[in-house]
Enzyme design. Structure first.
Site: not given
Length: 191
Positions: A14, A16, A20, A136
């Site tokens: 994942c 985009a 990272k 998050c």
């Protein structure tokens, strides 16, 4: 927590917009290979732009839904990063509108997606490979419950396959004046 090494084959499921992903490439001294996936082409373009801007050439991008198993990726990767889509309750101090935008039904919907992403992505690890599941969010439904549900799924799967995993580390960081809230779980494939 992923601790990438030079020469490794890594999947950022994942990825985009690519912050990272490019950080992983820099930690690997731009050696090895990173496959960066996202469900939307316009977001894949962001990863490509970031890599180009930083002079990184070890990232290949794919438009792919991480919740759907990709047979070509099975047992191909040394490490997998899945920073899954989440409701973002760990970043509410920076984005206070989150609490007004979320509904109870959103938790059920997003946790289904998160579980499917973990279930698929774990199959991409080589023996000895490691996966990092992160959000998050600070909601148990999106974090510990997903890991527990996946462990139960594995118990059922043991009848069909000898693949085994071990939980290496779990960290839950609660938001405070210095940091946002996060959940991070590192898992190792041991057979």
């Amino acid at each position: 927590m992923l601790a990438p090494k030079e020469g490794e084959m890594i999947l950022d499921a994942c990825s985009a917009p690519g912050g990272k992903t490019t950080e992983l490439a820099e930690m690997m001294n731009n050696t090895g290979k990173i496959i960066a996936c996202d469900i939307y082409k316009h977001r894949i373009n962001l990863v490509e732009e970031n890599a180009k801007r930083l002079g990184i050439n070890i990232i290949d991008t794919y438009e792919q839904d991480a919740s759907i198993l990709n047979e070509q990726f099975i047992q191909k990767f040394d490490k997998v990063l899945i920073d899954v889509p989440c409701l973002g309750f760990g970043v509410m101090k920076r984005k206070p509108d989150i609490k007004w935008q979320r509904k109870k039904e959103d938790i059920e919907e997003i946790s289904k997606i998160q579980f499917e992403i973990l279930k698929s992505s774990a199959k991409y690890l080589k023996v000895g490979g490691e996966i990092v599941y992160s959000t998050c969010s600070i909601l148990r439904n999106e974090n510990e419950d997903i890991i527990d549900r996946w462990r139960e799924f594995l118990k059922e799967e043991e009848i069909k396959t000898p693949i085994k995993y071990e939980i290496k580390n779990i960290e839950k960081i609660l938001p405070n004046k210095n940091t946002d809230g996060f959940f991070i779980c590192k898992i190792k494939r041991i057979s």
